[in-house]
Design a protein around this motif. Structure first.
Motif, short mmCIF file in Angstrom:
data_model
loop_
_atom_site.label_atom_id
_atom_site.label_comp_id
_atom_site.label_asym_id
_atom_site.label_seq_id
_atom_site.Cartn_x
_atom_site.Cartn_y
_atom_site.Cartn_z
N GLN A 2 -1.29 29.41 -2.77
CA GLN A 2 -1.21 28.54 -1.60
C GLN A 2 -2.11 27.31 -1.73
N GLU A 3 -2.92 27.26 -2.78
CA GLU A 3 -3.83 26.13 -2.96
C GLU A 3 -3.02 24.86 -3.25
N ALA A 4 -3.30 23.80 -2.50
CA ALA A 4 -2.53 22.56 -2.65
C ALA A 4 -3.05 21.72 -3.80
N TYR A 5 -2.13 21.13 -4.55
CA TYR A 5 -2.46 20.17 -5.61
C TYR A 5 -2.33 18.77 -5.03
N SER A 6 -3.33 17.92 -5.25
CA SER A 6 -3.23 16.52 -4.83
C SER A 6 -2.19 15.81 -5.69
N PHE A 7 -1.80 14.61 -5.28
CA PHE A 7 -0.79 13.89 -6.05
C PHE A 7 -1.30 13.58 -7.46
N ASP B 260 0.83 -1.20 0.00
CA ASP B 260 0.00 0.00 0.00
C ASP B 260 0.87 1.25 0.00
N LYS B 261 1.94 1.21 0.79
CA LYS B 261 2.81 2.37 0.92
C LYS B 261 3.54 2.68 -0.38
N LEU B 262 3.88 1.63 -1.12
CA LEU B 262 4.70 1.79 -2.32
C LEU B 262 3.88 1.92 -3.60
N SER B 263 2.58 1.78 -3.52
CA SER B 263 1.76 1.94 -4.72
C SER B 263 2.00 3.32 -5.31
N PRO B 264 2.39 3.41 -6.60
CA PRO B 264 2.79 4.70 -7.16
C PRO B 264 1.69 5.74 -7.18
N PHE B 265 0.43 5.30 -7.19
CA PHE B 265 -0.66 6.26 -7.30
C PHE B 265 -1.31 6.58 -5.95
N GLN B 266 -0.93 5.84 -4.91
CA GLN B 266 -1.48 6.10 -3.59
C GLN B 266 -0.49 6.96 -2.82
N SER B 267 -0.72 8.22 -2.78
CA SER B 267 0.21 9.12 -2.12
C SER B 267 -0.53 10.30 -1.52
N GLU B 268 -0.13 10.65 -0.31
CA GLU B 268 -0.71 11.82 0.36
C GLU B 268 0.11 13.07 0.09
N LEU B 269 1.14 12.94 -0.74
CA LEU B 269 1.99 14.09 -1.04
C LEU B 269 1.19 15.16 -1.79
N SER B 270 1.46 16.40 -1.48
CA SER B 270 0.82 17.50 -2.19
C SER B 270 1.75 18.70 -2.15
N LEU B 271 1.58 19.61 -3.11
CA LEU B 271 2.38 20.83 -3.17
C LEU B 271 1.50 21.98 -3.62
N SER B 272 1.88 23.18 -3.23
CA SER B 272 1.17 24.37 -3.69
C SER B 272 1.77 24.83 -5.01
N LYS B 273 1.09 25.74 -5.67
CA LYS B 273 1.57 26.31 -6.93
C LYS B 273 2.95 26.94 -6.73
N ARG B 274 3.13 27.69 -5.65
CA ARG B 274 4.42 28.35 -5.39
C ARG B 274 5.53 27.31 -5.22
N GLU B 275 5.25 26.23 -4.48
CA GLU B 275 6.27 25.20 -4.25
C GLU B 275 6.64 24.49 -5.55
N ARG C 13 7.23 11.05 -7.58
CA ARG C 13 7.38 10.83 -6.13
C ARG C 13 8.81 11.08 -5.68
N SER C 14 9.78 10.65 -6.49
CA SER C 14 11.18 10.85 -6.11
C SER C 14 11.54 12.33 -6.06
N LYS C 15 10.90 13.13 -6.90
CA LYS C 15 11.15 14.57 -6.88
C LYS C 15 10.48 15.27 -5.71
N LEU C 16 9.36 14.70 -5.26
CA LEU C 16 8.61 15.31 -4.16
C LEU C 16 9.16 14.95 -2.79
N ASN C 17 9.80 13.79 -2.69
CA ASN C 17 10.31 13.33 -1.38
C ASN C 17 11.59 14.09 -1.00
#
Length: 209
Positions: free
Chosen positions: A114-119, A75-90, A205-209
Motif C-alpha cells: 500500500q506504500e505510495a510511490y511518488s512520480f 506548470d501543469k504540463l511540465s513532465p516532471f511536476q506531477s502529483e500522481l502516485s501509485l502503490s506497489k499493488r496498483e 503520465r499517459s499510462k497513469l492518467n
C-alpha cells in the motif's frame, strides 16, 4: 522501431491552430524545444514533431486553456511536476512496471503493497524496467541505473535531461546530461541507449492518467 513524425504544416491543418499559436506555446514552454525536429526534405529544411506526443499535448492545451493562464498551463504540463502516485499493488495490476523490477528495485520502505510511490520514483522504476524488458541491461546494471537516477536526477530540478547508457571494454556507465547535449566519445565507447527523460515521463503520465 522508428517514431512516427508529423510535419508542421500537417499539424497546423489537422489541429486547426495557427503558426503564431504554436510558437507562442513553445515560448511559454507548453511544448518542449526538443519536440521541434529539423529535417532535410526535397523542398529544404522542414520542422517535424513526434506525432503521438504533439497531438496529445495540443489536445490537452486546447481543453485546458480556457480555465488556466499559459503560465499555469506550463506548470501543469511540465513532465516532471506531477502529483500522481501509485502503490506497489496498483503498479502490478495496471502492468506499468513488471513485478520483477518492483521487487528488485524498490527500497525497503516501499515493500508494503500500500506504500505510495511518488512520480519521480515511478519514473526511475519505469525507465529501468523498460531497459530490462528490452534486454538492454542486466539485473546488476539495473541496480547501478537506479542508484544513478536516485542520486543525480533531483539535481536537474525538473529541467530536461538525457540518460546515456554506455559500455567500454565490458564496463557499464550511466550518465545524466542536460538536454540537448552535443557529446563526442572515443572509439571504444558504445552508446547502448540514449533516452530523453522528459519523453519517458510523458509516456508514463499517459499510462497513469
Amino acid at each position: 522501431m522508428e517514431r512516427e513524425l508529423i510535419s508542421k504544416k500537417d499539424l497546423l491543418e489537422l489541429m486547426g491552430i495557427s503558426y503564431g499559436q504554436l510558437y507562442r506555446w513553445k515560448r511559454k514552454q507548453l511544448i518542449p524545444e526538443e519536440w521541434f525536429i529539423r529535417k532535410s526534405t526535397f523542398t529544404g529544411q522542414e520542422t517535424f514533431f513526434p506525432k503521438d506526443m504533439i497531438l496529445a499535448r495540443i489536445d490537452r492545451i486546447m481543453n485546458m486553456k480556457e480555465d488556466l493562464s499559459l503560465d499555469e498551463l506550463a506548470d501543469k504540463l511540465s513532465p516532471f511536476q506531477s502529483e500522481l502516485s501509485l502503490s506497489k499493488r496498483e503498479l502490478i495490476e495496471r502492468n506499468i512496471v513488471s513485478e520483477l523490477s518492483i521487487s528488485r528495485l524498490s527500497t525497503p520502505a516501499q515493500s508494503n503493497e500500500q506504500e505510495a510511490y511518488s512520480f519521480a520514483q515511478l519514473l526511475y522504476l519505469y525507465v529501468t524496467d523498460q531497459l530490462l524488458s528490452a534486454g538492454e541491461i542486466s539485473l546488476v546494471e539495473s541496480d547501478l541505473l537506479m542508484e544513478t537516477l536516485r542520486s543525480h536526477f533531483p539535481r536537474y530540478e525538473g529541467k530536461p535531461c538525457e540518460l546515456l547508457f554506455m559500455r567500454k571494454m565490458g564496463v557499464t556507465m550511466f550518465a545524466l546530461v542536460a538536454a540537448p547535449p552535443t557529446l563526442y566519445f572515443d572509439a571504444g565507447v558504445k552508446v547502448v541507449a540514449r533516452l530523453q527523460l522528459a519523453e519517458i515521463a510523458e509516456q508514463l503520465r499517459s499510462k497513469l492518467n
